[in-house]
Design a protein around this motif. Structure first.
Motif, mmCIF file in Angstrom:
data_model
loop_
_atom_site.group_PDB
_atom_site.id
_atom_site.type_symbol
_atom_site.label_atom_id
_atom_site.label_comp_id
_atom_site.label_asym_id
_atom_site.label_seq_id
_atom_site.Cartn_x
_atom_site.Cartn_y
_atom_site.Cartn_z
ATOM 1 N N ASN A 110 0.827 -1.208 0.000
ATOM 2 C CA ASN A 110 0.000 0.000 0.000
ATOM 3 C C ASN A 110 0.863 1.261 0.000
ATOM 4 O OD1 ASN A 110 -2.443 -1.368 -0.032
ATOM 5 N ND2 ASN A 110 -2.668 -1.359 2.189
ATOM 6 N N ARG A 111 1.975 1.231 0.718
ATOM 7 C CA ARG A 111 2.876 2.387 0.708
ATOM 8 C C ARG A 111 3.458 2.588 -0.691
ATOM 9 N NH1 ARG A 111 4.368 -0.151 5.570
ATOM 10 N NH2 ARG A 111 6.477 -0.709 4.921
ATOM 11 N N ALA A 112 3.768 1.486 -1.367
ATOM 12 C CA ALA A 112 4.249 1.596 -2.753
ATOM 13 C C ALA A 112 3.172 2.190 -3.651
ATOM 14 C CB ALA A 112 4.668 0.220 -3.267
ATOM 15 N N PHE A 113 1.927 1.782 -3.455
ATOM 16 C CA PHE A 113 0.826 2.329 -4.254
ATOM 17 C C PHE A 113 0.708 3.842 -4.044
ATOM 18 C CE2 PHE A 113 -1.672 -1.943 -3.964
ATOM 19 C CZ PHE A 113 -0.937 -2.471 -5.013
ATOM 20 N N LEU A 114 0.785 4.260 -2.792
ATOM 21 C CA LEU A 114 0.613 5.678 -2.479
ATOM 22 C C LEU A 114 1.785 6.500 -3.021
ATOM 23 C CD1 LEU A 114 -1.807 6.883 -1.016
ATOM 24 C CD2 LEU A 114 -0.442 6.965 1.075
ATOM 25 N N LEU A 115 2.994 5.960 -2.903
ATOM 26 C CA LEU A 115 4.163 6.664 -3.441
ATOM 27 C C LEU A 115 4.137 6.684 -4.968
ATOM 28 C CD1 LEU A 115 6.780 5.483 -0.850
ATOM 29 C CD2 LEU A 115 6.544 7.851 -1.613
ATOM 30 N N PHE A 257 0.000 -4.007 -11.662
ATOM 31 C CA PHE A 257 -1.378 -3.519 -11.676
ATOM 32 C C PHE A 257 -1.450 -2.152 -12.336
ATOM 33 C CE2 PHE A 257 -1.371 -6.215 -7.828
ATOM 34 C CZ PHE A 257 -2.475 -7.015 -8.075
ATOM 35 N N ASP A 258 -2.536 -1.926 -13.061
ATOM 36 C CA ASP A 258 -2.839 -0.599 -13.577
ATOM 37 C C ASP A 258 -3.309 0.294 -12.432
ATOM 38 O OD1 ASP A 258 -3.474 1.399 -15.632
ATOM 39 O OD2 ASP A 258 -5.547 0.960 -15.090
ATOM 40 N N ARG A 259 -3.036 1.584 -12.539
ATOM 41 C CA ARG A 259 -3.357 2.519 -11.459
ATOM 42 C C ARG A 259 -4.854 2.570 -11.168
ATOM 43 N NH1 ARG A 259 -1.478 8.323 -13.330
ATOM 44 N NH2 ARG A 259 -2.214 8.784 -11.221
ATOM 45 N N ALA A 260 -5.697 2.304 -12.176
ATOM 46 C CA ALA A 260 -7.140 2.361 -11.965
ATOM 47 C C ALA A 260 -7.617 1.300 -10.978
ATOM 48 C CB ALA A 260 -7.882 2.202 -13.288
ATOM 49 N N VAL A 261 -6.778 0.291 -10.714
ATOM 50 C CA VAL A 261 -7.111 -0.728 -9.708
ATOM 51 C C VAL A 261 -6.637 -0.277 -8.333
ATOM 52 C CG1 VAL A 261 -6.749 -3.113 -8.967
ATOM 53 C CG2 VAL A 261 -7.030 -2.590 -11.404
ATOM 54 N N TYR A 262 -5.325 -0.079 -8.182
ATOM 55 C CA TYR A 262 -4.792 0.162 -6.833
ATOM 56 C C TYR A 262 -5.068 1.572 -6.317
ATOM 57 C CZ TYR A 262 -0.750 2.243 -9.295
ATOM 58 O OH TYR A 262 0.070 2.998 -10.100
ATOM 59 N N GLU A 263 -5.453 2.504 -7.191
ATOM 60 C CA GLU A 263 -5.814 3.827 -6.694
ATOM 61 C C GLU A 263 -7.257 3.878 -6.196
ATOM 62 O OE1 GLU A 263 -4.871 6.891 -9.479
ATOM 63 O OE2 GLU A 263 -2.695 6.701 -9.162
ATOM 64 N N ARG A 264 -7.988 2.758 -6.341
ATOM 65 C CA ARG A 264 -9.358 2.700 -5.852
ATOM 66 C C ARG A 264 -9.523 1.787 -4.646
ATOM 67 N NH1 ARG A 264 -9.477 4.525 -10.769
ATOM 68 N NH2 ARG A 264 -11.159 5.948 -11.382
ATOM 69 N N VAL A 265 -8.765 0.708 -4.611
ATOM 70 C CA VAL A 265 -8.877 -0.235 -3.493
ATOM 71 C C VAL A 265 -7.465 -0.642 -3.061
ATOM 72 C CG1 VAL A 265 -9.730 -2.492 -2.739
ATOM 73 C CG2 VAL A 265 -11.107 -1.112 -4.311
ATOM 74 N N PRO A 266 -7.165 -0.544 -1.752
ATOM 75 C CA PRO A 266 -5.847 -0.952 -1.270
ATOM 76 C C PRO A 266 -5.816 -2.445 -0.953
ATOM 77 C CG PRO A 266 -7.102 -0.071 0.556
ATOM 78 C CD PRO A 266 -7.999 0.011 -0.672
ATOM 79 N N LEU A 267 -4.736 -2.887 -0.377
ATOM 80 C CA LEU A 267 -4.609 -4.255 0.116
ATOM 81 C C LEU A 267 -4.888 -4.297 1.616
ATOM 82 C CD1 LEU A 267 -1.382 -5.270 -1.816
ATOM 83 C CD2 LEU A 267 -3.668 -6.235 -2.157
ATOM 84 N N PRO A 268 -5.250 -5.454 2.145
ATOM 85 C CA PRO A 268 -5.486 -5.571 3.588
ATOM 86 C C PRO A 268 -4.221 -5.230 4.370
ATOM 87 C CG PRO A 268 -6.335 -7.492 2.425
ATOM 88 C CD PRO A 268 -5.530 -6.719 1.429
ATOM 89 N N PRO A 269 -4.328 -4.377 5.390
ATOM 90 C CA PRO A 269 -3.139 -3.985 6.154
ATOM 91 C C PRO A 269 -2.830 -4.905 7.332
ATOM 92 C CG PRO A 269 -5.001 -2.664 6.849
ATOM 93 C CD PRO A 269 -5.511 -3.582 5.767
ATOM 94 N N ALA A 270 -3.397 -6.107 7.340
ATOM 95 C CA ALA A 270 -3.210 -7.026 8.466
ATOM 96 C C ALA A 270 -1.732 -7.265 8.751
ATOM 97 C CB ALA A 270 -3.896 -8.360 8.166
ATOM 98 N N THR A 271 -1.390 -7.338 10.024
ATOM 99 C CA THR A 271 -0.007 -7.608 10.421
ATOM 100 C C THR A 271 0.176 -9.102 10.694
ATOM 101 O OG1 THR A 271 -0.530 -7.139 12.731
ATOM 102 C CG2 THR A 271 0.319 -5.321 11.409
ATOM 103 N N ASP A 272 1.419 -9.547 10.536
ATOM 104 C CA ASP A 272 1.793 -10.931 10.855
ATOM 105 C C ASP A 272 0.829 -11.936 10.217
ATOM 106 O OD1 ASP A 272 4.030 -10.183 12.411
ATOM 107 O OD2 ASP A 272 2.725 -9.754 14.107
ATOM 108 N N THR A 273 0.512 -11.717 8.937
ATOM 109 C CA THR A 273 -0.430 -12.581 8.225
ATOM 110 C C THR A 273 0.075 -12.796 6.813
ATOM 111 O OG1 THR A 273 -2.242 -11.572 9.487
ATOM 112 C CG2 THR A 273 -2.846 -12.915 7.586
ATOM 113 N N ILE A 274 0.572 -13.985 6.497
ATOM 114 C CA ILE A 274 1.005 -14.234 5.126
ATOM 115 C C ILE A 274 -0.220 -14.237 4.217
ATOM 116 C CG2 ILE A 274 3.032 -15.560 5.856
ATOM 117 C CD1 ILE A 274 1.508 -18.076 5.005
#
Length: 429
Positions: A110-115, A257-274
């Motif tokens: 998600n940080r990569a998407f935002l950057l 991914f194309d920006r139209a995907v990741y700029e609309r929905v992020p990934l789950p931010p769950a910790t310690d979860t593969i």
């Protein structure tokens, strides 16, 4: 000229990977005329980051390639600026979801998407530090070869560039939203030791990531291919398909991914979860967005840290949290599949509010199936003995906490998805 973000999130020493990634970036710039923003998100310890800094400084300059190396302090400063500009409530909680103190596969991406949004990129191309490129005829096999230049363009335009097309012609005008492949080598989930110790027990453990109400024959078939990627056969020549990409055929170490995907929905931010970073693969597929599935698989390997007692216990806990998360994700995936094209607006863009609704509804699910999962893991690991039995003892003490966390992780994902459009807008130049 496409401006693309080729990104490597890492928390381990990976100077060789950084050098190899730069070679892929120069390939993209040279072969496709891309403007490549090479983004290294570095959460490693200070000594390792220092070595990475030296590696980055030694990279040869190449026209069309710009390298960005962000340690966590720089990432945190960026996130604070974006969150403040977005003016959203609970800024400290949002910062914690974007940059948690624990390992989060979704949050780092998600940080990569935002950057990438801040850098004005049209797509994000992700690689991992515990993988490497195959070689063919002495040359590295770069996945970006199939990822550019089609992302974001009508799928029909890519038909001449692929080996085969099995896309419904009705979908040909929809934007190409994903390009990806898998891996060869070791299992993506580190369960090889269990398979060597007890094959039947391995199959039982692996089956726990699947819905509990599936028929036995379907479960058995999926278990056989779970976490195996593309097997072990090396690359011998290109093959690519224009299709609705099956999430089982793509790994997040080898995806764009194309920006139209990741700029609309992020990934789950769950910790310690593969596995917490695979959500968008399902969303793209279920919404009927086309993609390219190719065979430039990346070679996967397991780092020695996982073999230590501390690394083993941490990894097994991440695996259990993954199993528990699937109660909720299978429900959401089923709802997205039923929704199909209704997940999209008139411009064929994903509607994030639909996803948020499914996530929030799933948090009311009965936990009985997850209690059953914990019981099965406990029985299996005690039978294996040794450090597996030690882990089972620890797991018994954390059952309630883990059950609560699995539900809370979905709630946090829904909250982040709700905030995401404002964060993306605030990040953009």
């Amino acid at each position: 000229m496409n401006r693309v973000c080729l990104t490597l999130p890492t928390n381990r020493a990976c100077s060789a990977t950084i050098t190899a990634l730069h070679a892929e970036a120069t390939y993209a710039a040279r072969q496709f005329g891309a403007d490549v923003q090479l983004l290294i998100l570095d959460s490693a310890d200070e000594r390792t980051r220092t070595e990475h800094t030296r590696t980055v400084a030694a990279l040869p300059a190449h026209q069309g390639v710009t390298v960005h190396h962000y340690d966590e302090e720089a990432q945190r400063d960026f996130l604070r600026r974006v969150i403040r500009k977005a003016g959203l409530p609970e800024p400290d909680r949002l910062l914690g979801l974007m940059l948690p103190p624990a390992v989060s596969y979704g949050a780092c991406t998600n940080r990569a998407f935002l950057l990438a949004a801040a850098l004005g990129c049209d797509s994000v191309h992700r690689r991992d530090s515990d993988s490497t490129y195959q070689l063919h005829a002495g040359q590295p096999v770069f996945p970006v070869h199939h990822e550019l230049p089609w992302l974001g363009r009508p799928a029909a335009e890519a038909s001449a560039a692929v080996t085969h097309t099995d896309l419904d012609p009705v979908l040909a005008d929809r934007p190409l939203s994903l390009a990806g492949a898998s891996f060869i080598g070791e299992l993506s989930v580190d369960l090889g030791e269990i398979r060597r110790l007890d094959e039947a027990l391995y199959r039982d453990v692996v089956s726990l990531w699947l819905p509990g109400d599936w028929p036995e024959d379907r479960t058995r078939a999926v278990v056989e291919e779970s976490f195996t990627g593309a097997g072990t056969a090396p690359f011998t020549g290109d093959h690519s398909i224009l299709t609705l990409v099956d999430p089982m055929r793509v790994d997040m170490c080898n995806v764009a991914f194309d920006r139209a995907v990741y700029e609309r929905v992020p990934l789950p931010p769950a910790t310690d979860t593969i596995g917490s970073d695979y959500f968008l693969l399902h969303l793209v597929h279920d919404a009927g967005l086309p993609g390219i599935l190719h065979n430039r698989h990346i070679e996967n390997f397991h780092t020695p840290e996982r073999r230590t007692d501390t690394g083993f216990l941490a990894y097994q806990r991440r695996f259990v949290k993954f199993l528990l998360s699937m109660l909720y994700f299978h429900d959401v995936y089923d709802r997205m599949a039923a929704e199909g094209a209704d997940l999209l607006d008139a411009r064929h863009h994903v509607r994030p509010e639909a996803v948020t609704g499914f996530l929030r509804e799933s948090t009311g699910l009965d936990r009985t199936e997850n209690i059953w999962r914990l019981d099965r893991i406990d029985t299996a690991y005690r039978k294996l003995g040794g450090r597996y039995a030690t882990f089972a003892e620890r797991l018994a003490q954390e059952r309630t906490e883990l059950l609560d966390q699995a539900e809370q992780d979905i709630e946090a994902f829904a909250d982040l998805t709700e905030a995401w459009p404002a964060l993306i807008e605030a990040a953009q130049p």
